[in-house]
Design a protein around this motif. Sequence first.
Motif, short mmCIF file in Angstrom:
data_model
loop_
_atom_site.label_atom_id
_atom_site.label_comp_id
_atom_site.label_asym_id
_atom_site.label_seq_id
_atom_site.Cartn_x
_atom_site.Cartn_y
_atom_site.Cartn_z
N ASN A 132 0.83 -1.21 0.00
CA ASN A 132 0.00 0.00 0.00
C ASN A 132 0.86 1.26 0.00
O ASN A 132 0.60 2.23 -0.72
CB ASN A 132 -0.91 0.03 1.23
CG ASN A 132 -1.96 -1.06 1.20
OD1 ASN A 132 -2.22 -1.65 0.17
ND2 ASN A 132 -2.55 -1.35 2.36
N ALA A 133 1.93 1.22 0.82
CA ALA A 133 2.80 2.40 0.94
C ALA A 133 3.52 2.69 -0.37
O ALA A 133 3.62 3.84 -0.81
CB ALA A 133 3.82 2.18 2.06
N LEU A 134 4.01 1.63 -1.01
CA LEU A 134 4.72 1.82 -2.28
C LEU A 134 3.76 2.35 -3.35
O LEU A 134 4.10 3.24 -4.13
CB LEU A 134 5.34 0.50 -2.73
CG LEU A 134 6.22 0.57 -3.98
CD1 LEU A 134 7.37 1.55 -3.75
CD2 LEU A 134 6.78 -0.80 -4.32
N THR A 135 2.55 1.79 -3.37
CA THR A 135 1.54 2.26 -4.33
C THR A 135 1.26 3.73 -4.12
O THR A 135 1.15 4.51 -5.07
CB THR A 135 0.23 1.45 -4.18
OG1 THR A 135 0.53 0.06 -4.31
CG2 THR A 135 -0.80 1.86 -5.19
N TYR A 136 1.16 4.11 -2.83
CA TYR A 136 0.89 5.51 -2.53
C TYR A 136 2.05 6.39 -2.96
O TYR A 136 1.87 7.45 -3.56
CB TYR A 136 0.62 5.69 -1.04
CG TYR A 136 0.43 7.13 -0.65
CD1 TYR A 136 1.39 7.81 0.12
CD2 TYR A 136 -0.68 7.85 -1.07
CE1 TYR A 136 1.22 9.14 0.45
CE2 TYR A 136 -0.86 9.17 -0.74
CZ TYR A 136 0.10 9.82 0.03
OH TYR A 136 -0.06 11.14 0.35
N TRP A 142 -3.80 6.34 -1.69
CA TRP A 142 -3.76 5.36 -0.62
C TRP A 142 -5.01 4.51 -0.66
O TRP A 142 -6.12 5.02 -0.63
CB TRP A 142 -3.66 6.03 0.76
CG TRP A 142 -3.62 5.02 1.85
CD1 TRP A 142 -4.68 4.51 2.53
CD2 TRP A 142 -2.48 4.31 2.33
NE1 TRP A 142 -4.27 3.54 3.42
CE2 TRP A 142 -2.93 3.39 3.32
CE3 TRP A 142 -1.11 4.36 2.03
CZ2 TRP A 142 -2.05 2.55 4.00
CZ3 TRP A 142 -0.25 3.51 2.72
CH2 TRP A 142 -0.72 2.61 3.70
N VAL A 143 -4.80 3.20 -0.77
CA VAL A 143 -5.92 2.27 -0.80
C VAL A 143 -5.75 1.30 0.36
O VAL A 143 -4.63 0.87 0.65
CB VAL A 143 -5.90 1.50 -2.16
CG1 VAL A 143 -6.91 0.41 -2.17
CG2 VAL A 143 -6.15 2.48 -3.29
N THR A 144 -6.84 0.95 1.02
CA THR A 144 -6.76 0.10 2.20
C THR A 144 -6.10 -1.24 1.92
O THR A 144 -5.39 -1.78 2.75
CB THR A 144 -8.19 -0.15 2.76
OG1 THR A 144 -8.86 1.08 2.81
CG2 THR A 144 -8.12 -0.77 4.14
N ASP A 145 -6.37 -1.81 0.75
CA ASP A 145 -5.80 -3.11 0.43
C ASP A 145 -5.49 -3.14 -1.05
O ASP A 145 -6.26 -3.67 -1.84
CB ASP A 145 -6.81 -4.22 0.79
CG ASP A 145 -6.19 -5.60 0.78
OD1 ASP A 145 -6.86 -6.56 1.19
OD2 ASP A 145 -5.02 -5.71 0.33
N SER A 146 -4.34 -2.54 -1.42
CA SER A 146 -4.06 -2.36 -2.84
C SER A 146 -3.86 -3.68 -3.57
O SER A 146 -4.06 -3.77 -4.77
CB SER A 146 -2.83 -1.47 -3.03
OG SER A 146 -1.71 -2.06 -2.40
N SER A 172 -1.04 -2.66 -8.32
CA SER A 172 -0.77 -1.24 -8.12
C SER A 172 -1.07 -0.44 -9.38
O SER A 172 -1.47 0.72 -9.30
CB SER A 172 0.70 -1.04 -7.72
OG SER A 172 0.96 -1.69 -6.50
N GLU A 173 -0.89 -1.07 -10.54
CA GLU A 173 -1.17 -0.36 -11.79
C GLU A 173 -2.67 -0.07 -11.88
O GLU A 173 -3.09 0.97 -12.41
CB GLU A 173 -0.73 -1.18 -13.01
CG GLU A 173 -0.74 -0.35 -14.28
CD GLU A 173 -0.41 -1.14 -15.53
OE1 GLU A 173 -0.53 -2.38 -15.50
OE2 GLU A 173 -0.06 -0.51 -16.54
N ILE A 174 -3.48 -0.98 -11.35
CA ILE A 174 -4.93 -0.75 -11.35
C ILE A 174 -5.25 0.49 -10.52
O ILE A 174 -6.07 1.33 -10.92
CB ILE A 174 -5.68 -2.00 -10.82
CG1 ILE A 174 -5.60 -3.12 -11.86
CG2 ILE A 174 -7.13 -1.67 -10.50
CD1 ILE A 174 -6.14 -4.45 -11.39
N ILE A 175 -4.60 0.63 -9.37
CA ILE A 175 -4.80 1.82 -8.53
C ILE A 175 -4.40 3.06 -9.33
O ILE A 175 -5.09 4.09 -9.32
CB ILE A 175 -3.94 1.73 -7.25
CG1 ILE A 175 -4.16 0.41 -6.52
CG2 ILE A 175 -4.21 2.93 -6.36
CD1 ILE A 175 -5.58 0.16 -6.13
#
Lengths: 222, 120
Positions: A132-136, A142-146, A172-175
Amino acid sequence: MKTVVVIPAYNEERHVGDVVRSLRSVADAVVVVDDGSADRTGEIAANAGAVVVTHVINRGYGAGTATGIAAALRLGADAIVTFDADGQHAASDVPRIVQPIADGSADVVIGVRTVERDRIPATRRAAHWCANALTYALFGMWVTDSHSGLRAFSCRMAEGMELKCDRMEVASEIIKEIKRGGWRLGEVPIVPIYTEYSLSKGQSFTVGLKTAWRLILSKVLH
Amino acid sequence: MPLIQVIIVAFALYALTRAVLRFRSGELHLGQVALWSAFWIGVGVVAVIPQTTSWLASAVGVGRGADLVIYCSIIALFYAVFRLFVRIERMERHITGLVRQIGLRDARLLEDGERKREVA
């Protein structure tokens, strides 16, 4: 509202049949993407009633997901659900994550693994937080469960998405795509079913590191 | 002239002629052959007149000629690796696109005449 469930699968002959059968009552069609499996995944999935799309060589979870979504769109899906082949997800959660799509309150829904957190091994929870942190850090969202594999998309969003990542970093790409398209994200709590089998099928620490590296690379190269 | 200089100049001349031949046969275009020719001529010049690197080094503010050669080589190598990464990534996407096309076609999910571009 036509709901199509997409299951990317690589060497999952043990459970894919049961998973496909369990979805019969909640989905109008099930697409299993046989990602170059060496075992009888494709055959078993077809016998269980799934539409099977076969990758002649293994391309990865991300590639399988994108192929499955493409197939679902061609089947005329209104809502597309991604689902794991190893039995970690419950068929009963499908209608729950499709609901916000159906009533128009969200374009994409992620099933977040927040219920009964103590059932999730601590190491696994730490890994989720890192993802989650890396995705952010990379995509500003920030997503609860990326990295939950249980997601629902409206066909509109599915058509607009461009997924270039081949492996697990596609999560993460979807996010990133959600943010890029300004799509509305909904989150529905789910309880993951952690059996010895599904735990072994999760990402190990080394794989997690590789995924993180591939994610950073994709940000630079794509 | 020391043997190493002879060997380097000979190789540089060989590489230069190969580049020109490739240009003639159409494998390389003008920009590429100009770049490679400049490179191999530079290699030949430095081999015959090693002081060239010292002169260049002091011109840009680096200690020794050898240091300058190493700095430039490292930068060039990093750039070359980056370009390779980009090419490999592009090829991976093409391969996935092909595999997807085959899969959807075998599953009879492609409309007649649907083009590859929409599937990759």
